[in-house]
Design a protein around this motif. Structure first.
Motif, PDB file in Angstrom:
ATOM      1  N   GLU A 400       0.817  -1.223   0.000  1.00  0.00           N
ATOM      2  CA  GLU A 400       0.000   0.000   0.000  1.00  0.00           C
ATOM      3  C   GLU A 400       0.848   1.270   0.000  1.00  0.00           C
ATOM      4  N   ARG A 401       1.896   1.280   0.828  1.00  0.00           N
ATOM      5  CA  ARG A 401       2.701   2.499   0.949  1.00  0.00           C
ATOM      6  C   ARG A 401       4.186   2.145   0.969  1.00  0.00           C
ATOM      7  N   PHE A 402       4.975   2.979   0.303  1.00  0.00           N
ATOM      8  CA  PHE A 402       6.432   2.811   0.246  1.00  0.00           C
ATOM      9  C   PHE A 402       7.050   4.168   0.550  1.00  0.00           C
ATOM     10  N   ILE A 403       7.851   4.266   1.631  1.00  0.00           N
ATOM     11  CA  ILE A 403       8.467   5.541   2.033  1.00  0.00           C
ATOM     12  C   ILE A 403       9.978   5.399   1.957  1.00  0.00           C
ATOM     13  N   LEU A 404      10.599   6.245   1.173  1.00  0.00           N
ATOM     14  CA  LEU A 404      12.055   6.245   1.001  1.00  0.00           C
ATOM     15  C   LEU A 404      12.681   7.257   1.948  1.00  0.00           C
ATOM     16  N   VAL A 405      13.691   6.837   2.681  1.00  0.00           N
ATOM     17  CA  VAL A 405      14.458   7.736   3.543  1.00  0.00           C
ATOM     18  C   VAL A 405      15.604   8.311   2.713  1.00  0.00           C
ATOM     19  N   SER A 406      15.598   9.645   2.525  1.00  0.00           N
ATOM     20  CA  SER A 406      16.620  10.300   1.707  1.00  0.00           C
ATOM     21  C   SER A 406      17.423  11.273   2.562  1.00  0.00           C
ATOM     22  N   THR A 407      18.165  12.172   1.918  1.00  0.00           N
ATOM     23  CA  THR A 407      19.091  13.055   2.627  1.00  0.00           C
ATOM     24  C   THR A 407      19.174  14.412   1.941  1.00  0.00           C
ATOM     25  N   ASP A 408      19.553  15.430   2.697  1.00  0.00           N
ATOM     26  CA  ASP A 408      19.726  16.753   2.106  1.00  0.00           C
ATOM     27  C   ASP A 408      20.901  16.794   1.136  1.00  0.00           C
ATOM     28  N   LYS A 409      21.773  15.789   1.190  1.00  0.00           N
ATOM     29  CA  LYS A 409      22.888  15.735   0.237  1.00  0.00           C
ATOM     30  C   LYS A 409      22.428  15.377  -1.167  1.00  0.00           C
ATOM     31  N   ALA A 410      21.149  14.989  -1.296  1.00  0.00           N
ATOM     32  CA  ALA A 410      20.599  14.703  -2.613  1.00  0.00           C
ATOM     33  C   ALA A 410      20.256  15.985  -3.380  1.00  0.00           C
ATOM     34  N   VAL A 411      20.246  17.124  -2.702  1.00  0.00           N
ATOM     35  CA  VAL A 411      19.930  18.400  -3.342  1.00  0.00           C
ATOM     36  C   VAL A 411      21.190  18.951  -3.995  1.00  0.00           C
ATOM     37  N   ARG A 412      21.144  19.089  -5.333  1.00  0.00           N
ATOM     38  CA  ARG A 412      22.316  19.521  -6.097  1.00  0.00           C
ATOM     39  C   ARG A 412      23.575  18.798  -5.605  1.00  0.00           C
ATOM     40  N   PRO A 413      23.634  17.488  -5.779  1.00  0.00           N
ATOM     41  CA  PRO A 413      24.693  16.673  -5.158  1.00  0.00           C
ATOM     42  C   PRO A 413      26.080  16.993  -5.692  1.00  0.00           C
ATOM     43  N   SER A 414      27.041  16.930  -4.773  1.00  0.00           N
ATOM     44  CA  SER A 414      28.443  17.141  -5.155  1.00  0.00           C
ATOM     45  C   SER A 414      29.289  15.908  -4.844  1.00  0.00           C
ATOM     46  N   ASN A 415      28.659  14.842  -4.350  1.00  0.00           N
ATOM     47  CA  ASN A 415      29.374  13.606  -4.048  1.00  0.00           C
ATOM     48  C   ASN A 415      28.538  12.420  -4.485  1.00  0.00           C
ATOM     49  N   VAL A 416      29.172  11.262  -4.566  1.00  0.00           N
ATOM     50  CA  VAL A 416      28.503  10.067  -5.076  1.00  0.00           C
ATOM     51  C   VAL A 416      27.336   9.661  -4.180  1.00  0.00           C
ATOM     52  N   MET A 417      27.517   9.778  -2.862  1.00  0.00           N
ATOM     53  CA  MET A 417      26.431   9.390  -1.971  1.00  0.00           C
ATOM     54  C   MET A 417      25.197  10.244  -2.201  1.00  0.00           C
ATOM     55  N   GLY A 418      25.377  11.558  -2.269  1.00  0.00           N
ATOM     56  CA  GLY A 418      24.240  12.444  -2.513  1.00  0.00           C
ATOM     57  C   GLY A 418      23.607  12.198  -3.869  1.00  0.00           C
ATOM     58  N   ALA A 419      24.439  11.992  -4.906  1.00  0.00           N
ATOM     59  CA  ALA A 419      23.909  11.740  -6.247  1.00  0.00           C
ATOM     60  C   ALA A 419      23.135  10.424  -6.293  1.00  0.00           C
ATOM     61  N   SER A 420      23.630   9.416  -5.563  1.00  0.00           N
ATOM     62  CA  SER A 420      22.931   8.126  -5.545  1.00  0.00           C
ATOM     63  C   SER A 420      21.565   8.258  -4.881  1.00  0.00           C
ATOM     64  N   LYS A 421      21.482   9.062  -3.839  1.00  0.00           N
ATOM     65  CA  LYS A 421      20.195   9.244  -3.167  1.00  0.00           C
ATOM     66  C   LYS A 421      19.241  10.086  -4.017  1.00  0.00           C
ATOM     67  N   ARG A 422      19.769  11.039  -4.769  1.00  0.00           N
ATOM     68  CA  ARG A 422      18.904  11.832  -5.663  1.00  0.00           C
ATOM     69  C   ARG A 422      18.354  10.966  -6.786  1.00  0.00           C
ATOM     70  N   LEU A 423      19.195  10.109  -7.350  1.00  0.00           N
ATOM     71  CA  LEU A 423      18.704   9.229  -8.402  1.00  0.00           C
ATOM     72  C   LEU A 423      17.697   8.228  -7.836  1.00  0.00           C
ATOM     73  N   ALA A 424      17.903   7.802  -6.588  1.00  0.00           N
ATOM     74  CA  ALA A 424      16.921   6.933  -5.935  1.00  0.00           C
ATOM     75  C   ALA A 424      15.585   7.654  -5.781  1.00  0.00           C
ATOM     76  N   GLU A 425      15.632   8.945  -5.426  1.00  0.00           N
ATOM     77  CA  GLU A 425      14.397   9.732  -5.348  1.00  0.00           C
ATOM     78  C   GLU A 425      13.689   9.778  -6.706  1.00  0.00           C
ATOM     79  N   LEU A 426      14.452   9.994  -7.756  1.00  0.00           N
ATOM     80  CA  LEU A 426      13.866  10.084  -9.109  1.00  0.00           C
ATOM     81  C   LEU A 426      13.244   8.752  -9.523  1.00  0.00           C
ATOM     82  N   VAL A 427      13.872   7.645  -9.133  1.00  0.00           N
ATOM     83  CA  VAL A 427      13.311   6.326  -9.435  1.00  0.00           C
ATOM     84  C   VAL A 427      11.963   6.153  -8.745  1.00  0.00           C
ATOM     85  N   VAL A 428      11.893   6.542  -7.482  1.00  0.00           N
ATOM     86  CA  VAL A 428      10.646   6.411  -6.723  1.00  0.00           C
ATOM     87  C   VAL A 428       9.583   7.359  -7.274  1.00  0.00           C
ATOM     88  N   GLN A 429       9.974   8.577  -7.628  1.00  0.00           N
ATOM     89  CA  GLN A 429       9.010   9.532  -8.205  1.00  0.00           C
ATOM     90  C   GLN A 429       8.459   9.011  -9.523  1.00  0.00           C
TER      91      GLN A 429
END
Length: 625
Positions: A400-429
């Motif tokens: 019924e519901r799927f909630i992804l835990v993300s990070t502020d490093k996903a906003v305009r990412p400058s490192n691999v961890m932040g970029a990976s979490k932003r792409l994860a957000e885009l996949v879920v969206q």
């Protein structure tokens, strides 16, 4: 031979020997007193039986007083002033009682003999015990290997330690070391005081096994610095706490900083409502259940009374520890531990169907920025493809519901961890726009205080070691929230979600990391060593921004914000990739990971994770490079 005989003696046998010693010393002391004072009146006229009766009476009284005062039970190692006092009392009473016997029979023995007798008996008893102690220590030391120690600090505590160790048969103090020049070259308690510059020489000369720092009045950071310097020289070092510290918890624990004190805002945990209805009697799965956020989610979910709680993690120890903690709470909720990776989609689907999972809280992720930067392929596979697998499994099985835990490093990412979490957000969206059965949402955090890999445990460890406390840049700032706030936000997001939402918590103003370091040092009872205070305890050292690290983090990509039923929780309205773009991004990333091409994987994730307005510039930059 004597050593083997000694270690065979049990405690009662040793007490009997001491009792026999006191019984023997009494008549011998009386005879010596008479001899020294030339007491001939009694012995010239007394019969053999009378002399024997006098000596027997003296021995009997000595036996009675020794037993009554428990002198034979006093350990030789602890026979000090209190033991001497008891011995004096016993000797005077024995002399007085024996004189009464002498007077009763009319034996002519002068008063001065009884005074001398009591004094001689005191001296003989004390001296014999001291001599026996030294002989026994010498025998024990020959029979056992002894630890040779050097005491760093010739003050009151060091002197007490040396006095205590002198009676220990397993440890031998060989000398003092002290920074005070006025003490150096002196002899204290029979041990010489040396300069710290001679430590290496002392180690070789005396074959020292260990250095004990006996300087509790010195600040703990200073002690740790000395200990670290000694260990670098190859010296095993132990710190002796003060007596006050022995009566309470350790110095660092007793003055540990309250994490909420560095937020520069009120704690929002009590302001965020508890969400029971959304999780009561539901089957809930938490991925990354052994992590900082995942474990707190499990604790709070138990209060919601779900029908079943599925704990999923790839760390056996973390999962075991979490299950052990939940079991101690004695909750009636059924908890199911699952040891598996979120990248295994087929296993996830099988588990979700088997347990009829209704809600998934996806907290599994690699989040340590430098670690993911140096292990980009593993980080991308877990954070991006793992999220894709978990989200797809949720859709396939009708969650019924799927909630992804993300990070502020996903906003305009400058490192691999932040970029990976932003792409994860885009996949879920993307899935949220195409799925009508599962509601997808995301929660974006700032730095979570006290979580594994965060600055708080790091700073606490550095302070406990005496510093320095390392900060990347004097002006670097971060948003902070507590673990309970983060977990409550995740649970609330599930109830507010409409589909594809990104929720953020109003965390107030960002906090300077340098200020956090200063607060933690001062809260621990120390002072900061800087240009204005050269005598401070702990230095704050700036080491420069690490690769991929920002000076300031952001929470939002755009400026569009929507309200939610709670004023402290905001919903961000952000653009997303199309289904074709997401498919292209994942294909590009998966291909790079399969062939082990780290550079191509990095290029792919940064290209697709960047905001659309920045993507042409990134593509041009990559083409040029």
């Amino acid at each position: 031979m004597l050593y083997k005989l000694l270690i065979r003696l049990n405690r009662p046998q040793k007490r009997q020997l001491m009792l026999a010693l006191d019984v023997l010393l009494a008549p011998l002391s009386l005879a010596l007193a008479c001899l020294l004072l030339n007491e001939r009146t009694f012995f010239a006229t007394a019969t053999y039986e009378q002399v024997l009766m006098l000596m027997a009476s003296c021995a009997a009284f000595s036996l009675g007083m020794t037993a009554a005062l428990g002198l034979h039970r006093v350990r030789l190692n602890s026979y000090e002033m209190s033991g001497v006092g008891l011995t004096s009392v016993a000797s005077v009473v024995v002399a007085f009682a024996t004189s009464l016997v002498s007077a009763g029979f009319g034996w002519p023995i002068s008063v001065r003999v009884w005074v001398a007798f009591s004094i001689i008996l005191i001296i003989a008893s004390v001296a014999s015990r001291a001599a026996i102690r030294q002989i026994l220590l010498a025998l024990y030391r020959q029979g056992e290997g002894r630890i040779r120690v050097l005491i760093y600090g010739a003050g009151h505590t060091g002197q007490q330690l040396a006095a205590a160790l002198r009676t220990d048969r397993t440890v031998e103090p060989v000398g003092f070391v002290d920074d005070n020049p006025t003490l150096q070259s002196l002899s204290i308690n029979g041990l010489r005081v040396y300069s710290p510059l001679k430590i290496k020489e002392l180690f070789q000369r005396y074959n020292v096994d260990r250095v004990i720092l006996a300087m509790p009045s010195t600040s703990r950071p200073r002690q740790q610095q000395i200990a670290r310097r000694l260990r670098e020289m190859g010296c095993e070092t132990k710190l002796l706490p003060s007596f006050a510290e022995m009566m309470q918890r350790s110095h660092g624990e007793s003055r540990r900083i309250d994490h909420t004190a560095i937020l520069n805002r009120s704690n929002l945990e009590d302001e965020l409502p508890r969400v029971y209805d959304g999780y009561t009697d539901r089957v809930v799965m938490v991925t990354g259940a052994g992590g900082s956020i995942g474990s707190e989610l499990c604790r709070q979910l138990l209060e919601c009374k779900p029908s079943k709680l599925i704990l999923l993690d790839h760390s056996e120890f973390a999962l075991y520890a979490m299950m052990k903690e939940l079991a101690a709470l004695r909750s009636t909720v059924q908890c199911v531990p699952l040891l598996m990776s979120v990248t295994d989609r087929h296993a996830l689907e099988r588990v979700m169907r088997q347990h009829n999972v209704q809600i998934v809280l996806h907290a599994a992720a690699y989040k340590h920025v430098p670690m993911v930067e140096n292990n980009a392929l593993a980080g991308l596979q877990n954070n991006v493809l793992g999220t894709k697998a978990a989200a797809e499994a949720a859709r396939t099985t009708g969650v019924e519901r799927f909630i992804l835990v993300s990070t502020d490093k996903a906003v305009r990412p400058s490192n691999v961890m932040g970029a990976s979490k932003r792409l994860a957000e885009l996949v879920v969206q993307d899935l949220a726009t195409r799925c009508r059965t599962t509601r997808y949402s995301m929660v974006r955090f700032g730095n979570v205080l006290g979580s594994s890999g965060s600055i708080i445990p790091l700073f606490e460890e550095q302070i406990a070691m005496g510093g320095p406390v390392t900060v990347t840049h004097p002006d670097v700032t971060r948003y902070f929230m507590t673990i309970p706030e983060a977990s409550r936000l995740v649970l609330l997001a599930g109830s507010f979600a409409r589909g594809g939402d990104v929720f953020v918590l109003d965390m107030g103003k960002p906090v300077r990391i340098a200020q956090v370091a200063r607060q933690m040092i001062e809260a621990a009872g120390y002072s900061v060593r800087d240009d204005n205070n050269s005598n401070g305890d702990i230095e704050i050292r700036y080491i420069g921004l690490r690769k991929g690290e920002k000076l300031h983090e952001e929470l939002l990509i755009g400026q569009d914000m929507l309200t939610t039923p709670h004023p402290k929780i905001l919903r961000a309205r952000e653009g997303h990739l199309s289904e074709i773009e997401v498919a292209a991004a994942l294909a590009e990333l998966r291909n790079a990971i399969e062939v082990g091409d780290t550079e191509s994987a990095r290029n792919a994730v940064f290209k697709w994770a960047a905001p659309k307005e920045n993507r042409p510039a990134i593509l041009a930059e990559k083409a040029i490079s």
